[in-house]
Design a protein around this motif. Structure first.
Motif, PDB file in Angstrom:
ATOM      1  N   ALA A 208      38.209  39.441  43.999  1.00 40.28           N
ATOM      2  CA  ALA A 208      36.789  40.936  44.143  1.00 40.28           C
ATOM      3  C   ALA A 208      37.109  42.144  43.544  1.00 40.28           C
ATOM      4  O   ALA A 208      36.520  42.804  44.253  1.00 40.28           O
ATOM      5  CB  ALA A 208      35.639  40.200  45.845  1.00 40.28           C
ATOM      6  N   SER A 209      38.518  42.953  43.763  1.00 45.75           N
ATOM      7  CA  SER A 209      39.080  43.666  43.847  1.00 45.75           C
ATOM      8  C   SER A 209      38.493  44.116  42.150  1.00 45.75           C
ATOM      9  O   SER A 209      38.755  43.464  41.441  1.00 45.75           O
ATOM     10  CB  SER A 209      40.871  43.612  43.866  1.00 45.75           C
ATOM     11  N   ALA A 210      37.886  45.386  42.200  1.00 46.80           N
ATOM     12  CA  ALA A 210      37.507  45.650  41.063  1.00 46.80           C
ATOM     13  C   ALA A 210      38.981  46.768  40.576  1.00 46.80           C
ATOM     14  O   ALA A 210      39.184  47.429  39.079  1.00 46.80           O
ATOM     15  CB  ALA A 210      36.226  46.435  41.571  1.00 46.80           C
ATOM     16  N   THR A 211      39.988  46.692  41.067  1.00 49.43           N
ATOM     17  CA  THR A 211      41.433  47.037  40.250  1.00 49.43           C
ATOM     18  C   THR A 211      42.609  46.381  39.685  1.00 49.43           C
ATOM     19  O   THR A 211      43.888  46.692  39.526  1.00 49.43           O
ATOM     20  CB  THR A 211      41.854  48.513  41.768  1.00 49.43           C
ATOM     21  N   ILE A 212      42.050  44.777  40.058  1.00 48.61           N
ATOM     22  CA  ILE A 212      42.844  44.122  39.720  1.00 48.61           C
ATOM     23  C   ILE A 212      42.253  43.193  38.063  1.00 48.61           C
ATOM     24  O   ILE A 212      41.404  42.968  38.188  1.00 48.61           O
ATOM     25  CB  ILE A 212      43.269  42.876  40.715  1.00 48.61           C
ATOM     26  N   GLU A 213      43.205  43.409  37.275  1.00 45.69           N
ATOM     27  CA  GLU A 213      42.456  43.374  35.771  1.00 45.69           C
ATOM     28  C   GLU A 213      42.472  42.088  35.764  1.00 45.69           C
ATOM     29  O   GLU A 213      41.864  41.772  34.617  1.00 45.69           O
ATOM     30  CB  GLU A 213      43.453  43.664  35.126  1.00 45.69           C
ATOM     31  N   SER A 214      42.542  41.096  37.034  1.00 45.43           N
ATOM     32  CA  SER A 214      42.722  39.580  36.249  1.00 45.43           C
ATOM     33  C   SER A 214      41.542  38.950  37.307  1.00 45.43           C
ATOM     34  O   SER A 214      41.565  38.567  37.120  1.00 45.43           O
ATOM     35  CB  SER A 214      43.701  39.136  36.680  1.00 45.43           C
ATOM     36  N   SER A 215      40.738  40.100  38.144  1.00 48.23           N
ATOM     37  CA  SER A 215      39.672  39.237  39.352  1.00 48.23           C
ATOM     38  C   SER A 215      38.286  38.818  38.006  1.00 48.23           C
ATOM     39  O   SER A 215      38.087  39.610  37.089  1.00 48.23           O
ATOM     40  CB  SER A 215      39.456  40.720  40.243  1.00 48.23           C
ATOM     41  N   ASP A 216      38.061  38.678  38.815  1.00 45.72           N
ATOM     42  CA  ASP A 216      36.160  37.987  38.456  1.00 45.72           C
ATOM     43  C   ASP A 216      35.107  39.826  38.542  1.00 45.72           C
ATOM     44  O   ASP A 216      35.017  39.868  36.989  1.00 45.72           O
ATOM     45  CB  ASP A 216      36.162  36.860  39.564  1.00 45.72           C
TER      46      ASP A 216
END
Length: 348
Positions: A66-74
């Protein structure tokens, strides 16, 4: 980075816990920097340590989704595909998005997770905070609108209908994590615990080990001292969340620019509210996630409309504070507010 950590520690002090010592069970208290905030888990019981370790593992799983700063997140996948295609995501992300959209509709857009492009313009709480121009804000406002989130239940996919749109689950993901931590604690037989999400949101599981309720101090919106409180309330088996214009802000030309932006205008909300506190009963599904959503809803909606919305939601109550130091309560607020600072007046 120094500024960011300092900001998070300030948030940690928004709601202070007055907890008694355990007399029958060992107390385990662990703190970790996760989901861009300081998380504190305190639990009692023979398996409290194992429960907290398992809870932090579960929190890590949610952050990766759910993180907007992790490139691989949904969430990043959804934002990267905005205006182009659907992105397949985890069912739990779908649940968070559906909950957000539900309360966006209820609040007539006062709460809106698509405000990401406007948040980026302001940069509040980062090294790039500034006052954007009217033209910049107007250019991004067309990208804000929860109605442009398309969810396909058949394959758990999501599409933002306009290129340039972005969503940020922010506090929703942390509150969802808190609801999941409760499940972990229950699995390990923990019956007495505190979950603190950066201090702005707290969940009280059961009572203290001595059988008394937890006491929670609500931060004074204008005093910086760690010991200055608007008042103190007692909680047991409830979620509490506070939002205020003092959490993240900067000053320019003697004007306060805070992080709670109005999706309709693109500017920090300016309607006389400086903080509000939501309490949700634990028997309400997703009580932690709901508490965070509704604090933002009331803050942006204002006293009259905000409390009207709260009165329409079962198991939820609210206390809001205005810039003239008046305290307003929803009709179903039954919690005793103790040790009230003399600067404040209760209106109803």
């Amino acid at each position: 980075m120094i500024k960011k950590i300092s900001m998070m520690m300030t948030c940690l002090l928004l709601i202070f816990m007055f907890a008694g010592c355990s007399t029958t069970n060992k107390e385990i208290d662990k703190t970790a920097l996760k989901m861009d905030t300081v998380l504190q888990l305190k639990a009692y019981g023979p398996k409290a340590s194992e429960a907290i370790d398992a809870a932090f593992i579960r929190i890590d799983e949610i952050e990766q989704m759910a993180s907007a700063t992790i490139e691989s997140s949904d969430i990043s996948k959804i934002n990267q595909a905005a205006g182009k295609e659907y992105a397949n995501v985890h069912p739990e992300v779908i649940k968070m998005l559906k909950t957000a959209v539900k309360y966006s509709k209820l609040s007539n857009g006062a709460f809106d997770i698509t405000i990401g492009p406007i948040i980026k313009l302001w940069g509040i709480g980062t090294d790039n905070e500034r006052v954007p121009t009217d033209e910049e804000i107007k250019s991004k406002l067309p990208l804000v609108g929860y109605n442009n989130i398309s969810i396909n239940d058949e394959d758990n996919s999501v599409k933002l209908l306009k290129e340039g749109m972005s969503i940020d689950l922010g506090g929703i993901a942390k509150e969802f994590a808190a609801d999941e931590v409760i499940k972990v604690f229950e699995k390990y037989g923990v019956k007495s615990a505190i979950i603190s999400l950066g201090g702005s949101s707290i969940y009280t599981l059961g009572q203290k080990s001595d059988g008394t309720p937890w006491s929670v101090g609500i931060k004074h919106p204008r005093n910086n001292s760690n010991q200055d409180y608007l008042g103190v309330i007692s909680l047991s088996q409830q979620a509490i969340s506070t939002s205020g214009d003092y959490e993240r802000f900067f000053m320019k030309d003697d004007k306060r620019y805070h992080h709670i932006l109005n999706p309709a205008t693109g500017y920090p909300t300016d309607n006389g509210v400086m903080s509000d506190t939501i309490v949700v009963d634990s028997n309400i599904p997703d009580c932690n996630m709901l508490s965070d959503i509704l604090t933002k809803t009331v803050f942006v909606s204002g006293i009259d409309k905000g409390l009207e919305i709260i009165d329409s939601v079962k198991g939820v109550s609210c206390m809001a504070v205005t810039t003239d130091y008046k305290i307003y309560k929803s009709s179903n607020w039954k919690i005793q507010l103790n040790k009230i600072d003399s600067e404040f007046t209760i209106v109803n």
